[in-house]
Design a protein around this motif. Sequence first.
Motif, PDB file in Angstrom:
ATOM      1  N   ASP A 157      32.247  51.904  49.182  1.00  0.00           N
ATOM      2  CA  ASP A 157      33.075  51.904  47.975  1.00  0.00           C
ATOM      3  C   ASP A 157      33.075  50.496  47.388  1.00  0.00           C
ATOM      4  O   ASP A 157      33.958  49.690  47.666  1.00  0.00           O
ATOM      5  CB  ASP A 157      34.505  52.346  48.308  1.00  0.00           C
ATOM      6  CG  ASP A 157      35.445  52.189  47.116  1.00  0.00           C
ATOM      7  OD1 ASP A 157      34.961  52.258  45.963  1.00  0.00           O
ATOM      8  OD2 ASP A 157      36.659  51.974  47.339  1.00  0.00           O
ATOM      9  N   SER A 159      34.104  48.978  44.944  1.00  0.00           N
ATOM     10  CA  SER A 159      35.063  48.773  43.860  1.00  0.00           C
ATOM     11  C   SER A 159      35.661  47.383  43.952  1.00  0.00           C
ATOM     12  O   SER A 159      35.599  46.714  44.994  1.00  0.00           O
ATOM     13  CB  SER A 159      36.185  49.809  43.956  1.00  0.00           C
ATOM     14  OG  SER A 159      36.936  49.620  45.149  1.00  0.00           O
ATOM     15  N   GLN A 160      36.283  46.938  42.866  1.00  0.00           N
ATOM     16  CA  GLN A 160      36.912  45.619  42.882  1.00  0.00           C
ATOM     17  C   GLN A 160      38.063  45.584  43.891  1.00  0.00           C
ATOM     18  O   GLN A 160      38.299  44.560  44.535  1.00  0.00           O
ATOM     19  CB  GLN A 160      37.421  45.251  41.492  1.00  0.00           C
ATOM     20  CG  GLN A 160      37.936  43.807  41.413  1.00  0.00           C
ATOM     21  CD  GLN A 160      38.166  43.347  39.994  1.00  0.00           C
ATOM     22  OE1 GLN A 160      37.635  43.918  39.046  1.00  0.00           O
ATOM     23  NE2 GLN A 160      38.960  42.301  39.828  1.00  0.00           N
ATOM     24  N   GLU A 161      38.749  46.696  44.068  1.00  0.00           N
ATOM     25  CA  GLU A 161      39.850  46.739  45.030  1.00  0.00           C
ATOM     26  C   GLU A 161      39.338  46.509  46.451  1.00  0.00           C
ATOM     27  O   GLU A 161      39.926  45.731  47.225  1.00  0.00           O
ATOM     28  CB  GLU A 161      40.559  48.093  44.955  1.00  0.00           C
ATOM     29  CG  GLU A 161      41.716  48.226  45.936  1.00  0.00           C
ATOM     30  CD  GLU A 161      42.379  49.587  45.870  1.00  0.00           C
ATOM     31  OE1 GLU A 161      43.283  49.835  46.687  1.00  0.00           O
ATOM     32  OE2 GLU A 161      41.989  50.410  45.008  1.00  0.00           O
ATOM     33  N   THR A 162      38.234  47.167  46.811  1.00  0.00           N
ATOM     34  CA  THR A 162      37.669  46.964  48.147  1.00  0.00           C
ATOM     35  C   THR A 162      37.155  45.541  48.301  1.00  0.00           C
ATOM     36  O   THR A 162      37.328  44.912  49.357  1.00  0.00           O
ATOM     37  CB  THR A 162      36.517  47.950  48.404  1.00  0.00           C
ATOM     38  OG1 THR A 162      36.959  49.282  48.164  1.00  0.00           O
ATOM     39  CG2 THR A 162      36.014  47.846  49.838  1.00  0.00           C
ATOM     40  N   ARG A 164      38.298  42.918  46.891  1.00  0.00           N
ATOM     41  CA  ARG A 164      39.442  42.022  47.052  1.00  0.00           C
ATOM     42  C   ARG A 164      39.885  42.002  48.522  1.00  0.00           C
ATOM     43  O   ARG A 164      40.195  40.944  49.082  1.00  0.00           O
ATOM     44  CB  ARG A 164      40.603  42.469  46.153  1.00  0.00           C
ATOM     45  CG  ARG A 164      41.903  41.668  46.359  1.00  0.00           C
ATOM     46  CD  ARG A 164      41.697  40.194  46.083  1.00  0.00           C
ATOM     47  NE  ARG A 164      42.826  39.388  46.542  1.00  0.00           N
ATOM     48  CZ  ARG A 164      43.823  38.984  45.769  1.00  0.00           C
ATOM     49  NH1 ARG A 164      43.830  39.296  44.491  1.00  0.00           N
ATOM     50  NH2 ARG A 164      44.798  38.252  46.267  1.00  0.00           N
ATOM     51  N   ARG A 165      39.868  43.154  49.165  1.00  0.00           N
ATOM     52  CA  ARG A 165      40.181  43.212  50.600  1.00  0.00           C
ATOM     53  C   ARG A 165      39.141  42.423  51.396  1.00  0.00           C
ATOM     54  O   ARG A 165      39.469  41.735  52.375  1.00  0.00           O
ATOM     55  CB  ARG A 165      40.219  44.660  51.075  1.00  0.00           C
ATOM     56  CG  ARG A 165      41.374  45.480  50.509  1.00  0.00           C
ATOM     57  CD  ARG A 165      41.191  46.959  50.807  1.00  0.00           C
ATOM     58  NE  ARG A 165      41.129  47.224  52.239  1.00  0.00           N
ATOM     59  CZ  ARG A 165      40.470  48.241  52.776  1.00  0.00           C
ATOM     60  NH1 ARG A 165      39.790  49.089  52.010  1.00  0.00           N
ATOM     61  NH2 ARG A 165      40.473  48.420  54.083  1.00  0.00           N
ATOM     62  N   ASP A 168      39.759  38.688  50.989  1.00  0.00           N
ATOM     63  CA  ASP A 168      40.941  38.280  51.750  1.00  0.00           C
ATOM     64  C   ASP A 168      40.643  38.139  53.238  1.00  0.00           C
ATOM     65  O   ASP A 168      41.144  37.216  53.890  1.00  0.00           O
ATOM     66  CB  ASP A 168      42.080  39.288  51.543  1.00  0.00           C
ATOM     67  CG  ASP A 168      42.725  39.162  50.175  1.00  0.00           C
ATOM     68  OD1 ASP A 168      42.484  38.142  49.494  1.00  0.00           O
ATOM     69  OD2 ASP A 168      43.458  40.090  49.775  1.00  0.00           O
ATOM     70  N   SER A 178      40.523  34.659  44.273  1.00  0.00           N
ATOM     71  CA  SER A 178      40.237  35.965  44.879  1.00  0.00           C
ATOM     72  C   SER A 178      39.782  37.002  43.872  1.00  0.00           C
ATOM     73  O   SER A 178      38.785  37.696  44.073  1.00  0.00           O
ATOM     74  CB  SER A 178      41.467  36.489  45.621  1.00  0.00           C
ATOM     75  OG  SER A 178      41.742  35.694  46.738  1.00  0.00           O
ATOM     76  N   ASP A 179      40.525  37.149  42.793  1.00  0.00           N
ATOM     77  CA  ASP A 179      40.202  38.188  41.818  1.00  0.00           C
ATOM     78  C   ASP A 179      38.848  37.959  41.174  1.00  0.00           C
ATOM     79  O   ASP A 179      38.079  38.912  40.967  1.00  0.00           O
ATOM     80  CB  ASP A 179      41.299  38.262  40.746  1.00  0.00           C
ATOM     81  CG  ASP A 179      42.600  38.840  41.286  1.00  0.00           C
ATOM     82  OD1 ASP A 179      42.557  39.541  42.320  1.00  0.00           O
ATOM     83  OD2 ASP A 179      43.661  38.583  40.685  1.00  0.00           O
ATOM     84  N   ALA A 182      36.137  38.743  43.747  1.00  0.00           N
ATOM     85  CA  ALA A 182      36.080  40.195  43.962  1.00  0.00           C
ATOM     86  C   ALA A 182      35.392  40.888  42.795  1.00  0.00           C
ATOM     87  O   ALA A 182      34.571  41.799  42.995  1.00  0.00           O
ATOM     88  CB  ALA A 182      37.489  40.740  44.159  1.00  0.00           C
TER      89      ALA A 182
END
Length: 283
Positions: A157, A159-162, A164-165, A168, A178-179, A182
């Motif tokens: 996946d 995605s930008q959300e993954t 970002r994890r 981190d 971070s953003d 990502a």
Amino acid sequence: MTLDLTESGTSRELKLDSATVHYNDLGEGHPIVLLHGSGPGATAWSNFRPNIPELASRFRVLALDLPGWGGSQAVPMGERDHPRTVVEFLDALGIEKAALIGNSMGGVDSLATAALYRDRVSHLITMGPASKPRPGLFGPGGGLSEGMKILVAGYRDPSQETMRRLVDIMSYNSGDASDAIAAERAAAAQANPEHLKHYLEGLATGHSPISRWATPEQLMGITAPSLLIHGRDDRVVHFESSLELVSLIPDSRLVLFNRCGHWAQLEHAAEFNRLVADFVANN
């Protein structure tokens, strides 16, 4: 004339026997080859962004995307030989010896290149490499490390959300960048779906992104002066790997950064740049 030292302005491509590779070429002086890690969306430029300008002010910097990453050719895991690709790359550019700087997978590739092609490596610098195949590191056995679980999730996946994890967990403190990191990683991963496909297919069929490991005996034969850097808080590859490496490589020294994760070159960029520049210039 002002030189264009941007990623696009220094972008190059070479057709090698093993693959067509993308790289960035900037600066003058002793050649340094930068080798990135195995994460989704990884490129040599993104993996070493804050290091490249400083190093390029003193050396010729060659930021190489390995086959299966970035702008380089998509190659199935089982068909890769990264150390051989590095040597082909040096041959194509007419370089007899170069310093290798590798993070994570790129560190393992640097170790193998220095062990198997000793006359081609002038200096060896690693950040966060595994010292040997370990159960669970890239497949079943002892279970994936915390960081490797998120890294593999990023291939499934992107995605930008993954991402970002991923950022981190790769960092002790990812901070305000971070953003942006990502978003860049997500865009790069999504732009190369064949790279993602080959990675997941390789894991499913028992292959590893590490194409060649150096044995302990081969590591003991490395002749290049070696600088090993590791983060004490690395949640991808424990710093015990570099403790093992410094006990095996004859001309080696270890720098252990506190409050540092898997990306020492990004998290402690200014100190990293000073250490590397001094090491290459004076060893």
